[in-house]
Design a protein around this motif. Structure first.
Motif, mmCIF file in Angstrom:
data_model
loop_
_atom_site.group_PDB
_atom_site.id
_atom_site.type_symbol
_atom_site.label_atom_id
_atom_site.label_comp_id
_atom_site.label_asym_id
_atom_site.label_seq_id
_atom_site.Cartn_x
_atom_site.Cartn_y
_atom_site.Cartn_z
ATOM 1 N N ALA A 1 1.502 4.662 4.939
ATOM 2 C CA ALA A 1 2.668 3.828 3.920
ATOM 3 C C ALA A 1 4.126 4.200 4.471
ATOM 4 N N ALA A 2 4.101 4.327 4.926
ATOM 5 C CA ALA A 2 6.077 3.802 5.157
ATOM 6 C C ALA A 2 5.295 2.878 6.389
ATOM 7 N N HIS A 3 5.125 2.284 6.750
ATOM 8 C CA HIS A 3 4.522 1.498 7.646
ATOM 9 C C HIS A 3 4.809 -0.329 7.228
ATOM 10 N N TYR A 4 3.780 0.069 6.083
ATOM 11 C CA TYR A 4 3.696 -1.054 4.696
ATOM 12 C C TYR A 4 4.789 -0.965 4.062
ATOM 13 N N GLY A 5 5.488 -0.157 4.122
ATOM 14 C CA GLY A 5 6.939 0.148 3.280
ATOM 15 C C GLY A 5 6.957 -0.076 1.876
ATOM 16 N N MET A 6 8.079 0.581 1.411
ATOM 17 C CA MET A 6 8.363 0.411 0.172
ATOM 18 C C MET A 6 9.063 -0.896 -0.246
ATOM 19 N N GLY A 7 9.383 -2.450 0.385
ATOM 20 C CA GLY A 7 9.716 -3.279 0.158
ATOM 21 C C GLY A 7 8.095 -4.015 -0.043
ATOM 22 N N LEU A 8 6.973 -3.366 0.487
ATOM 23 C CA LEU A 8 5.985 -4.109 -0.218
ATOM 24 C C LEU A 8 4.943 -3.490 -0.479
ATOM 25 N N LEU A 9 4.769 -1.999 -1.005
ATOM 26 C CA LEU A 9 4.070 -0.817 -1.997
ATOM 27 C C LEU A 9 4.613 -0.942 -2.519
ATOM 28 N N ASP A 10 4.157 -0.406 -4.308
ATOM 29 C CA ASP A 10 4.388 -0.182 -5.228
ATOM 30 C C ASP A 10 4.142 1.918 -5.574
ATOM 31 N N GLY A 11 2.765 1.688 -4.705
ATOM 32 C CA GLY A 11 2.043 2.586 -5.223
ATOM 33 C C GLY A 11 1.288 2.950 -3.968
ATOM 34 N N TRP A 12 0.607 4.767 -4.483
ATOM 35 C CA TRP A 12 0.115 4.296 -3.005
ATOM 36 C C TRP A 12 -1.343 5.770 -2.899
ATOM 37 N N ALA B 1 9.172 10.008 -1.560
ATOM 38 C CA ALA B 1 10.619 10.536 -1.071
ATOM 39 C C ALA B 1 11.021 8.901 -0.057
ATOM 40 N N ALA B 2 10.049 8.285 0.349
ATOM 41 C CA ALA B 2 9.897 6.856 0.454
ATOM 42 C C ALA B 2 10.699 5.598 -0.475
ATOM 43 N N GLY B 3 10.061 6.336 -1.489
ATOM 44 C CA GLY B 3 9.925 5.096 -3.302
ATOM 45 C C GLY B 3 8.954 4.822 -3.204
ATOM 46 N N ILE B 4 7.861 4.766 -2.999
ATOM 47 C CA ILE B 4 6.668 4.700 -3.202
ATOM 48 C C ILE B 4 6.050 5.773 -4.136
ATOM 49 N N ARG B 5 5.086 5.127 -5.172
ATOM 50 C CA ARG B 5 4.839 6.011 -6.328
ATOM 51 C C ARG B 5 3.188 6.798 -5.900
ATOM 52 N N CYS B 6 3.035 7.677 -5.520
ATOM 53 C CA CYS B 6 1.861 8.709 -4.506
ATOM 54 C C CYS B 6 0.726 9.404 -5.727
ATOM 55 N N ARG B 7 0.189 8.930 -5.727
ATOM 56 C CA ARG B 7 -1.426 10.524 -6.075
ATOM 57 C C ARG B 7 -1.956 10.630 -4.860
ATOM 58 N N ALA B 8 -2.791 12.403 -5.371
ATOM 59 C CA ALA B 8 -3.495 12.174 -4.909
ATOM 60 C C ALA B 8 -4.943 12.518 -5.673
ATOM 61 N N VAL B 9 -5.978 11.915 -4.983
ATOM 62 C CA VAL B 9 -7.157 11.609 -5.738
ATOM 63 C C VAL B 9 -8.564 11.213 -4.215
ATOM 64 N N PRO B 10 -9.967 11.441 -5.082
ATOM 65 C CA PRO B 10 -10.911 11.654 -3.856
ATOM 66 C C PRO B 10 -10.706 10.386 -3.038
ATOM 67 N N LEU B 11 -10.545 9.642 -1.547
ATOM 68 C CA LEU B 11 -10.972 8.595 -1.101
ATOM 69 C C LEU B 11 -12.231 8.064 -0.618
ATOM 70 N N MET B 12 -13.251 9.237 -0.739
ATOM 71 C CA MET B 12 -14.497 8.509 0.109
ATOM 72 C C MET B 12 -15.302 8.589 -0.613
ATOM 73 N N MET B 13 -15.917 7.041 0.298
ATOM 74 C CA MET B 13 -16.573 5.880 -0.171
ATOM 75 C C MET B 13 -17.791 6.682 0.361
#
Length: 318
Positions: free
Chosen positions: A258-269, A284-296
């Motif tokens: 997420a930090a690699h993409y950066g707050m200037g690019l990402l709004d949510g993660w 804390a890096a300024g990107i809205r974040c939520r934890a959800v199941p991510l296995m496809m």
């Protein structure tokens, strides 16, 4: 709703199948990675574009996640009998037909974007698939093999070497001189939501962002930008993202990507539930974040991921 998705190969294609199920009425434009493209046997091969096209069009080898279903390899065997290589890249007979049509059209002067549109007329993927650029871009990886330092095509690194040696650098050759394909910047400007699926952040989405104008257009777009982590439990779900992340100095964690993409690019993660402890770090890096199941694991599980991404986009927008 107009959705733009930056997509690599297997992960991007499978996410798109879930997104279509989650938002069946959405107008979806897919900006496909062409850095994996390679010329083999005199043919132009576009692995990521074809994986998206075959997956959404019902022609993919479901077990592999790439290549055609019900495939045979007689042409490959005959080429090997003549001593013609490389033998490490397995093009099937049905797949050869796609590459022959593409190469013929490009030799006749059609740009890759027009050729991709023509190929999709057969497969009817239900999305608008656009290559990131009509210009030639190839991702190369710097490695050391048997004491020799050299650069190899990404396909050779992944398929022949199986990412068995460290990647010392990753270079999208030609990207700096490339221009976005027709329709790419317009789709981004008109989007209601922009999504980064759980594709490789370096050699898939990273290569798309390396084309001048695309990163800037996304950063300036009025639409919320939401990404889904390809890293779960500090390891890639599949592929070699950890190897190429190390090459660009990024840790293999959901928060580091997420930090690699950066707050200037990402709004949510979105991170997986096993990485819920990383959410505060991302926030804390300024990107809205939520934890959800991510296995496809199947289409419904993937559709649930897509719905979470769209919900987070609405939350960001509000």
């Amino acid at each position: 709703m107009r959705i733009v998705v930056l997509a690599g190969g297997i992960g991007g294609a499978r996410f798109l199948r879930g997104l279509k199920a989650a938002a069946p009425d959405a107008d979806i434009t897919v900006i496909g990675n062409t850095g994996d493209d390679i010329h083999l046997f005199g043919l132009k091969v576009c692995p990521d574009l074809d994986t998206v096209m075959y997956t959404l069009g019902g022609g993919i080898n479901e077990e592999q996640g790439w290549g055609r279903s019900d495939e045979t390899f007689r042409v490959k065997e005959e080429l090997a009998a003549y001593g013609v290589g490389p033998e490490w890249f397995g093009l099937g007979d049905r797949d050869f037909a796609t590459h022959i049509v593409r190469t013929q059209m490009m030799s006749a002067g059609y740009p890759l974007s027009a050729v991709t549109e023509a190929l999709c007329d057969r497969w009817q993927p239900g999305v608008r698939l656009v290559p990131m650029t009509d210009d030639r871009v190839e991702t190369h990886v710097a490695v050391e093999v048997d004491g020799e330092k050299k650069a190899v095509h990404f396909q050779e690194y992944w398929v022949r070497l199986r990412a068995s040696v460290p990647a010392e650098a990753v270079v999208p050759v030609g990207a700096e001189q490339a221009k976005p394909a027709p329709g790419v910047l317009e789709a981004i400007a008109d989007a209601d939501v922009i999504l980064f699926p759980p594709s490789n952040p370096v050699v898939s989405i990273g290569t798309i962002l390396a084309v001048p104008g695309i990163r800037e257009a996304i950063a300036e777009a009025g639409a919320p930008v939401v990404g889904l982590s390809p890293i779960v439990g500090d390891a890639p779900v599949r592929g070699m993202a950890d190897k190429v992340l190390a090459a660009v100095g990024v840790e293999s964690t959901a928060s580091a990507v997420a930090a690699h993409y950066g707050m200037g690019l990402l709004d949510g993660w979105l991170v997986d539930t096993v990485d819920a402890d990383k959410a505060d770090e991302v926030e804390a890096a300024g990107i809205r974040c939520r934890a959800v199941p991510l296995m496809m694991t199947d289409v419904e599980a993937t559709a649930a991921m897509a719905r979470e991404a769209l919900a987070l986009a609405e939350e960001v927008r509000a």
